[in-house]
Enzyme design. Sequence first.
Site, PDB file in Angstrom:
ATOM      1  N   GLN A  60       0.804  -1.215   0.000  1.00 23.17           N
ATOM      2  CA  GLN A  60       0.000   0.000   0.000  1.00 23.17           C
ATOM      3  C   GLN A  60       0.840   1.270   0.000  1.00 23.17           C
ATOM      4  O   GLN A  60       0.379   2.323  -0.465  1.00 23.17           O
ATOM      5  CB  GLN A  60      -0.947   0.003   1.189  1.00 23.17           C
ATOM      6  CG  GLN A  60      -0.292   0.086   2.539  1.00 23.17           C
ATOM      7  CD  GLN A  60      -1.321   0.138   3.661  1.00 23.17           C
ATOM      8  OE1 GLN A  60      -2.524   0.305   3.430  1.00 23.17           O
ATOM      9  NE2 GLN A  60      -0.857   0.013   4.896  1.00 23.17           N
ATOM     10  N   TYR A 244      23.136  -2.332  20.849  1.00 28.41           N
ATOM     11  CA  TYR A 244      24.138  -3.128  20.139  1.00 28.41           C
ATOM     12  C   TYR A 244      24.522  -2.402  18.851  1.00 28.41           C
ATOM     13  O   TYR A 244      23.775  -1.541  18.359  1.00 28.41           O
ATOM     14  CB  TYR A 244      23.611  -4.537  19.826  1.00 28.41           C
ATOM     15  CG  TYR A 244      22.248  -4.587  19.177  1.00 28.41           C
ATOM     16  CD1 TYR A 244      22.073  -4.346  17.805  1.00 28.41           C
ATOM     17  CD2 TYR A 244      21.113  -4.892  19.936  1.00 28.41           C
ATOM     18  CE1 TYR A 244      20.822  -4.408  17.222  1.00 28.41           C
ATOM     19  CE2 TYR A 244      19.854  -4.953  19.347  1.00 28.41           C
ATOM     20  CZ  TYR A 244      19.720  -4.717  17.992  1.00 28.41           C
ATOM     21  OH  TYR A 244      18.478  -4.768  17.411  1.00 28.41           O
ATOM     22  N   ASP A 323       3.378 -11.237  11.610  1.00 28.60           N
ATOM     23  CA  ASP A 323       2.589 -10.578  12.649  1.00 28.60           C
ATOM     24  C   ASP A 323       1.092 -10.628  12.369  1.00 28.60           C
ATOM     25  O   ASP A 323       0.286 -10.511  13.294  1.00 28.60           O
ATOM     26  CB  ASP A 323       3.028  -9.123  12.786  1.00 28.60           C
ATOM     27  CG  ASP A 323       4.286  -8.970  13.617  1.00 28.60           C
ATOM     28  OD1 ASP A 323       4.739  -9.970  14.207  1.00 28.60           O
ATOM     29  OD2 ASP A 323       4.829  -7.843  13.680  1.00 28.60           O
TER      30      ASP A 323
END
Length: 423
Positions: A60, A244, A323
Amino acid sequence: MSLAPRGRQNAPCTTSPSEPPGGGRVLTSPRTIVAGAGIGGLTAALALARNGFRVVVLEQAGRLEETGAGIQLSPNAARILINLGLGESLRPHATSPTALRVLNAASGREIVRMPLVDAERRYGAPFWLIHRGDLQAALTAAAAGQLAINVKLSARVEDFVVHPKGVTVATRGSAGRMEERGIAFIAADGLWSAMRQRLGYRAPPRFTGRTAWRGLIPAPEVAPEFREPLIHLWLGRDAHLVHYPVKAGRVINVVAITADSWNAPGWSEPASRADIVPRLAAGAWALPARALVHLPEAWLKWALYDRAPINRWSQGPVALLGDAAHPMLPYLAQGAAMAIEDAAVVAQCLARSEDDAAGALRTYCVMRRTRTRKVQRTAVRNGARYHFSGAGGWLRDTVMRTAGGARLLRNYDWIYDWRPPAT
């Protein structure tokens, strides 16, 4: 099953069912559709193309931006990306950590150090720290280099219709309303997945009461000990801090997660040093951690949301990925890794049973459900442990220190040593 290419992979491929390049022939290889050009969606496209499918990726956004913060590519994810041919493009941007260093936020003392220096020998693949933008750029370039993959931007997926020959996906964008047809549709459209709702799961994501803050610092600006190839994890009262190196050590990625009531949806919003510093109070956080958080002037923040596990990720030739199917809280650094694993497995399942896409996607869901649920549960437990205080925090630190880093690493073998199932 294997990620090795099938015989038809290198044949010319059309960009649509009726538009052969240069007037050439139209392929008869199956066409698949992927919603979302993020990490999961592009990895799925590459894995599908490797297995001989044509792929249309619907995104999109009007352009693919190389944004975001650092990301941990543990060996289970790095192995898949390397098998897909991305090793050479990722390696120059990555840092291989020698250890995960866990510290007590109040005292600043090291609790334990989990060794990662032998990760590649132990798991057969490297452990990489990388900027999300560098990973996104490598995936985008790899997809652009595949004639079998057509990424369409400004194409928002609105609906789909299943029919005897597969699935038709309706999109809307700058070119108006269009339709794409294929044998299967993989929805990798993220935490706020519209396609998850379309499959009948209408409960919205749940706010967890926490906000994540992320910043980037040029490596020369931080203390020398924080430039080392280490993952630093500070455990504090109702908050924790991770930092990190990324971009081959030139930049330090910093993420803090704190209790919060702010719950705006979305990936990120601008924030400032003045917003985050008071949340890591002087009495509860050691000076080195507070000094680090003082360095970035500009921050981004995003509210952490979760969703309840679901049993059914697919409906006929349509399935969820990443997800959209199983959102991961960030306390195990496995959100992207689980999407990458999904991509490998869904491509394998479709390659094995391309004449029965619905059956292939049911198999994919069954193969992934138990593992992703276990990772979800472990991440939730980690989040609770990270934020203990008082007697609970003392007990946590004592148990970790007594166990030692090598023993703690063994607790992660089931995650890091995973490989796509062979057939």
